[in-house]
Motif scaffolding. Structure first.
Motif, PDB file in Angstrom:
ATOM      1  N   LEU A  85     -76.749  11.918 -43.863  1.00 40.23           N
ATOM      2  CA  LEU A  85     -76.865  11.745 -42.416  1.00 40.23           C
ATOM      3  C   LEU A  85     -76.363  10.379 -41.974  1.00 40.23           C
ATOM      4  O   LEU A  85     -76.561   9.386 -42.654  1.00 40.23           O
ATOM      5  N   GLN A  86     -75.759  10.360 -40.776  1.00 39.25           N
ATOM      6  CA  GLN A  86     -75.382   9.095 -40.135  1.00 39.25           C
ATOM      7  C   GLN A  86     -76.374   8.698 -39.047  1.00 39.25           C
ATOM      8  O   GLN A  86     -76.359   7.567 -38.576  1.00 39.25           O
ATOM      9  N   GLY A  87     -77.226   9.619 -38.649  1.00 37.32           N
ATOM     10  CA  GLY A  87     -78.207   9.289 -37.633  1.00 37.32           C
ATOM     11  C   GLY A  87     -79.228  10.402 -37.474  1.00 37.32           C
ATOM     12  O   GLY A  87     -78.935  11.578 -37.726  1.00 37.32           O
ATOM     13  N   LEU A  88     -80.449  10.022 -37.082  1.00 34.13           N
ATOM     14  CA  LEU A  88     -81.555  10.949 -36.905  1.00 34.13           C
ATOM     15  C   LEU A  88     -82.100  10.813 -35.488  1.00 34.13           C
ATOM     16  O   LEU A  88     -82.447   9.715 -35.056  1.00 34.13           O
ATOM     17  N   ILE A  89     -82.175  11.936 -34.775  1.00 33.34           N
ATOM     18  CA  ILE A  89     -82.698  11.969 -33.412  1.00 33.34           C
ATOM     19  C   ILE A  89     -83.956  12.827 -33.415  1.00 33.34           C
ATOM     20  O   ILE A  89     -83.926  13.984 -33.848  1.00 33.34           O
ATOM     21  N   LEU A  90     -85.055  12.284 -32.950  1.00 35.07           N
ATOM     22  CA  LEU A  90     -86.319  13.009 -32.863  1.00 35.07           C
ATOM     23  C   LEU A  90     -86.755  13.053 -31.408  1.00 35.07           C
ATOM     24  O   LEU A  90     -86.916  12.006 -30.783  1.00 35.07           O
TER      25      LEU A  90
END
Length: 293
Positions: free
Chosen positions: A126-131
């Motif tokens: 992953l390059q980024g995590l959005i929650l």
């Protein structure tokens, strides 16, 4: 917009439904993978799709096992790793099809729990995590139902109850609530084993959050009555990673992607992804959103 839907193999061979939305002609810069919450399905993120695809993002979304068009008892898993490994299989499936290096993961509500657990186990993908409105602590389910679920998990794991969430707290948009009420793909069930596995993984996340390596964007509505914005804030403050961002929205309800201010939310997501991706051209603001059939 190019829209396809089909099935891929979950980690144990179970056929799971997915959807893919891509621009008709412009090059793909990054891929966003969306994970829905309990009782939901992949159709529920249409605002995000129609606003992000024109910006050059490809969007993939799956129906979790026991949800939407995917098979399985509604709201049932035997072990939490089924969610995690299904998501891993989905991302591997996407990478075999698309020649794109950058992949962002967006998990909503229980999908946020699944996505965070995945990011702690497999950060390299992953390059980024959005929650958005993640289910990480107190949730809007009657306490007695949660207790029943955890007690019965060992003896009657498939025992199910309606979770009892007040869906009027999902969005301030009455049109959205009317659509939810007639949506045959939604369900309101949780099982004893899912309840026990959910709280087990939440405890594991709390013990291991200092291992988070993936850049994080956490979003929550201040008026969310389903998952706790206060818990999200304290959870966010406990994260040691430097690359973390918190956005809160006064008066917003649980389903930020379908609330009255969804354009503000999607714009924040697009701007954050543009800062963390490998785009060849700048983000176009304000967002120009396409209509979906």
């Amino acid at each position: 917009m190019n829209h396809t839907q089909s099935y891929f193999e979950g980690f144990d061979g179970l056929p799971l439904f997915y959807q893919r939305w891509f621009p008709d002609s412009s090059p793909i810069h990054e891929i966003l993978v969306v994970v829905h919450g309990l009782g939901g399905h992949s159709d529920l993120f249409k605002h995000g799709v129609r606003c992000l695809v024109p910006q050059g993002y490809g969007v993939y979304a799956l129906d979790l096992r026991g949800h939407g068009r995917s098979p399985g008892q509604r709201g049932y898993i035997q072990q939490w790793l089924e969610f995690r490994e299904d998501l891993r299989a989905f991302l591997q499936f996407i990478r075999t099809r698309e020649q794109v290096e950058t992949c962002f993961l967006w998990g909503h509500s229980m999908g946020g729990t699944i996505s965070l657990d995945y990011a702690l186990h497999y950060p390299e993908s992953l390059q980024g995590l959005i929650l958005s409105a993640p289910a990480l602590g107190q949730i809007g389910v009657p306490a007695w139902k949660l207790t029943v679920g955890q007690v019965l998990s060992r003896f009657w794991p498939r025992f199910r109850l309606k979770v009892g969430i007040d869906h009027s707290l999902s969005s301030r948009d009455l049109t959205v609530l009317a659509e939810y009420a007639t949506d045959s793909l939604r369900h309101e069930y949780g099982t004893a084993r899912l309840s026990a596995e959910f709280f087990k993984v939440v405890r594991w996340i709390d013990r291991n959050i200092d291992r988070l390596e993936v850049p994080l964007l956490l979003l929550h509505g201040d008026a969310d009555g389903i998952t706790s914005p206060q818990h999200s804030r304290s959870f966010f403050q406990s994260i040691q990673s430097v690359d973390k961002t918190y956005r809160h929205y006064p008066n917003s309800y649980h389903d930020l992607h379908a609330d009255l201010n969804y354009m503000e939310v999607i714009s924040d997501i697009a701007s954050w992804m543009a800062q963390h991706g490998r785009r060849s051209h700048p983000l176009s603001l304000p967002l120009q959103c396409l209509a979906l059939n």
